[in-house]
Design a protein around this motif. Structure first.
Motif, mmCIF file in Angstrom:
data_model
loop_
_atom_site.group_PDB
_atom_site.id
_atom_site.type_symbol
_atom_site.label_atom_id
_atom_site.label_comp_id
_atom_site.label_asym_id
_atom_site.label_seq_id
_atom_site.Cartn_x
_atom_site.Cartn_y
_atom_site.Cartn_z
ATOM 1 N N TYR A 142 71.895 80.099 36.587
ATOM 2 C CA TYR A 142 72.267 81.083 37.447
ATOM 3 C C TYR A 142 71.858 80.654 39.065
ATOM 4 N N ARG A 143 71.772 79.244 39.418
ATOM 5 C CA ARG A 143 71.257 78.871 40.454
ATOM 6 C C ARG A 143 72.103 79.175 41.845
ATOM 7 N N SER A 144 73.253 79.093 41.467
ATOM 8 C CA SER A 144 74.324 79.612 42.336
ATOM 9 C C SER A 144 74.555 80.900 42.834
ATOM 10 N N ALA A 145 74.196 81.635 41.842
ATOM 11 C CA ALA A 145 74.181 83.337 41.907
ATOM 12 C C ALA A 145 72.952 84.034 42.532
ATOM 13 N N LEU A 146 71.717 83.219 42.273
ATOM 14 C CA LEU A 146 70.403 84.155 42.420
ATOM 15 C C LEU A 146 69.595 83.489 43.047
ATOM 16 N N PRO A 147 68.896 84.106 43.913
ATOM 17 C CA PRO A 147 67.852 83.110 44.528
ATOM 18 C C PRO A 147 66.505 82.748 43.677
ATOM 19 N N ARG A 148 65.910 81.682 44.172
ATOM 20 C CA ARG A 148 64.984 80.931 43.130
ATOM 21 C C ARG A 148 63.664 81.005 44.042
ATOM 22 N N LYS A 149 62.687 81.240 43.098
ATOM 23 C CA LYS A 149 61.135 81.214 43.447
ATOM 24 C C LYS A 149 60.833 82.416 44.444
ATOM 25 N N LYS A 150 61.374 83.571 44.158
ATOM 26 C CA LYS A 150 61.246 84.745 44.870
ATOM 27 C C LYS A 150 61.426 85.933 44.172
ATOM 28 N N ILE A 151 60.862 86.934 44.463
ATOM 29 C CA ILE A 151 61.192 88.308 44.018
ATOM 30 C C ILE A 151 62.424 88.802 44.950
ATOM 31 N N GLY A 158 74.000 86.629 44.592
ATOM 32 C CA GLY A 158 75.436 86.337 44.920
ATOM 33 C C GLY A 158 76.544 86.431 44.149
ATOM 34 N N ARG A 159 77.720 85.614 44.226
ATOM 35 C CA ARG A 159 78.779 85.884 43.276
ATOM 36 C C ARG A 159 78.636 85.173 42.041
ATOM 37 N N PHE A 160 78.830 85.842 40.626
ATOM 38 C CA PHE A 160 78.806 85.249 39.588
ATOM 39 C C PHE A 160 80.045 84.665 39.073
ATOM 40 N N ARG A 161 80.139 83.517 38.603
ATOM 41 C CA ARG A 161 81.230 82.911 38.001
ATOM 42 C C ARG A 161 81.649 83.676 36.658
ATOM 43 N N ASP A 163 81.422 82.240 33.674
ATOM 44 C CA ASP A 163 80.498 82.005 32.579
ATOM 45 C C ASP A 163 79.007 82.320 32.930
ATOM 46 N N GLN A 164 78.899 83.109 33.786
ATOM 47 C CA GLN A 164 77.586 83.545 34.325
ATOM 48 C C GLN A 164 76.993 84.780 34.116
ATOM 49 N N ASN A 165 77.509 85.428 33.453
ATOM 50 C CA ASN A 165 77.050 86.941 32.926
ATOM 51 C C ASN A 165 75.770 86.633 32.379
ATOM 52 N N LEU A 166 74.812 87.911 32.970
ATOM 53 C CA LEU A 166 73.658 88.096 32.328
ATOM 54 C C LEU A 166 73.540 88.495 30.812
ATOM 55 N N GLY A 266 82.735 93.583 36.967
ATOM 56 C CA GLY A 266 83.113 92.461 36.352
ATOM 57 C C GLY A 266 82.544 92.151 34.990
ATOM 58 N N TYR A 267 81.561 92.621 34.568
ATOM 59 C CA TYR A 267 81.037 92.552 33.322
ATOM 60 C C TYR A 267 81.817 93.229 32.349
ATOM 61 N N PHE A 268 82.146 94.625 32.657
ATOM 62 C CA PHE A 268 82.897 95.616 32.043
ATOM 63 C C PHE A 268 84.338 95.052 32.000
ATOM 64 N N THR A 269 84.765 94.621 33.085
ATOM 65 C CA THR A 269 86.123 94.229 33.035
ATOM 66 C C THR A 269 86.225 92.984 31.894
ATOM 67 N N MET A 270 85.378 92.245 31.698
ATOM 68 C CA MET A 270 85.435 91.076 30.637
ATOM 69 C C MET A 270 85.350 91.726 29.174
ATOM 70 N N MET A 271 84.742 92.805 29.333
ATOM 71 C CA MET A 271 84.512 93.402 27.989
ATOM 72 C C MET A 271 86.068 94.117 27.553
ATOM 73 N N MET A 272 86.719 94.650 28.536
ATOM 74 C CA MET A 272 88.154 94.998 28.479
ATOM 75 C C MET A 272 89.160 94.062 28.173
ATOM 76 N N THR A 273 88.882 92.858 28.764
ATOM 77 C CA THR A 273 89.506 91.664 28.429
ATOM 78 C C THR A 273 89.455 91.234 27.067
ATOM 79 N N ILE A 274 88.225 91.174 26.552
ATOM 80 C CA ILE A 274 88.146 90.584 25.057
ATOM 81 C C ILE A 274 88.834 91.593 24.434
ATOM 82 N N CYS A 275 88.598 92.867 24.457
ATOM 83 C CA CYS A 275 89.487 93.812 23.478
ATOM 84 C C CYS A 275 91.034 93.522 23.681
ATOM 85 N N SER A 276 91.228 93.280 24.858
ATOM 86 C CA SER A 276 92.942 93.039 24.942
ATOM 87 C C SER A 276 93.282 91.628 24.226
#
Length: 343
Positions: A142-151, A158-161, A163-166, A266-276
């Motif tokens: 997740y290095r392109s989507a999340l800050p590192r070494k900080k709270i 940032g934006r998740f690709r 393939d980057q769902n949590l 985006g995550y929920f849309t992915m779930m609807m996509t899987i169902c489709s």
């Protein structure tokens, strides 16, 4: 000694796999007394119950065995959570394992939070698809989507690709946060890890991302829940989980952070996509009508969520009309699988 973290291991007929999983946690933690492993025997019919008791006897104070009637993965997760004494809680499926060096790093970070009195609600790390039979592995970071070494907070993500769902594999919640989510995990249902990785997120106010390849996700076994043919057979359970996620939030009303809202949509849309997509792969003549009803239920529940899911790129691309449209959708799905390595 106060427990820093509880690892919940749901086990059903896991006698052939559980030793590697448990050993990886013990070795990565250097057998420390401030970690806890709860083996949840979910009504197994093999040697799992006896093995669980043997592990508890060998490492009292670190490992506990919990036995229950078979309720499915979600009920086993909830049983481990109910019994957990750790400040943090992480699920590790019995056929998966943790990297020892990465686990040592995670524990050092979590201990630091506790020692300093710093509250972090969600700890995120990478996971690795371990395709053992193909001798391949694919790391999801997740290095392109999340800050590192900080709270940080959701407003700093940032934006998740695609393939980057949590996923469950990447998440370690504070136990009190997870309990407050009252997770609606249904019995005897696969794919509930999506609920686990979705419903608690708005309750997490502080986050930390460690760029470590911690979770090793075994994939490729015949009959595994993410195997394509198995997913087609269990499509009704995918629908059940997606409905639970849908009804958990009116995202545009209930989620204050616009960036978290965008991620969850985006995550929920992915779930609807899987169902489709899997409706098109299914031979069950009832599934097209079931899919239409799912979309109708979404529209009735929240028109704005429906518009985002149905008329976005994924919604349009996976609900093309005619048999030709079905073939195009399936082709796009298989191409995406090769690009993003998701099963």
């Amino acid at each position: 000694m106060r427990k820093i973290i509880t690892f919940g291991i749901p086990c059903y007929n896991s006698a052939g796999d559980m030793d590697r999983c448990i050993t990886s946690i013990l070795e990565g933690s250097s057998y420390s007394g401030d970690i806890e492993i709860i083996i949840v025997d979910d009504g197994s019919k093999d040697e799992t119950p006896a093995k669980a008791d043997e592990w508890e006897a060998r490492y009292p104070g670190i490992i506990r065995a919990v036995h229950q009637e078979n309720g499915g993965h979600g009920i086993a997760v909830l049983s481990g959570l109910r019994e957990a004494q750790g400040i943090y809680y992480k699920v590790v499926d019995s056929d998966d394992w943790l990297d020892s060096a990465a686990l040592s790093t995670m524990l050092s970070i979590l201990r630091g939070f506790v020692q300093r009195g710093t509250r972090v609600d969600l700890f995120i790390s990478n996971y690795v698809y371990e395709k053992v039979f193909e001798h391949k592995h694919t790391a999801i970071s997740y290095r392109s989507a999340l800050p590192r070494k900080k709270i940080f907070t959701w407003d700093q993500i940032g934006r998740f690709r695609p393939d980057q769902n949590l996923l469950m594999h990447s998440l370690c919640y504070r136990t009190d946060v997870l309990r407050s989510a009252n997770l609606p995990l249904p019995a005897h249902t696969f794919y509930v890890d999506n609920i686990y990785a979705y419903v608690p997120l708005p309750l997490c106010h502080t986050l930390y991302y460690a760029d470590i390849d911690l979770y090793r996700y075994f994939i490729g076994r015949e009959g595994q829940s993410v195997n394509e043919s198995t997913m087609v057979k269990r499509l009704d359970q995918q629908f059940r989980v997606t409905r639970i996620m849908m009804r958990s939030y009116h995202l545009f009303d209930d989620v204050k952070s616009s960036r978290l809202r965008s991620y969850m949509m985006g995550y929920f849309t992915m779930m609807m996509t899987i169902c489709s997509v899997f409706t098109k792969l299914s031979d069950d003549p009832a599934m097209p009508d079931n899919l239409k009803q799912l979309w109708a239920d979404l529209r009735a529940f929240d028109e704005r969520m429906y518009r985002h899911a149905r008329w976005g790129l994924l919604g349009v691309g996976t609900n093309l009309p005619t048999k030709v449209g079905d073939k195009v959708t399936i082709g796009i799905y298989h191409l995406a699988g090769k690009i993003f390595k998701f099963n």
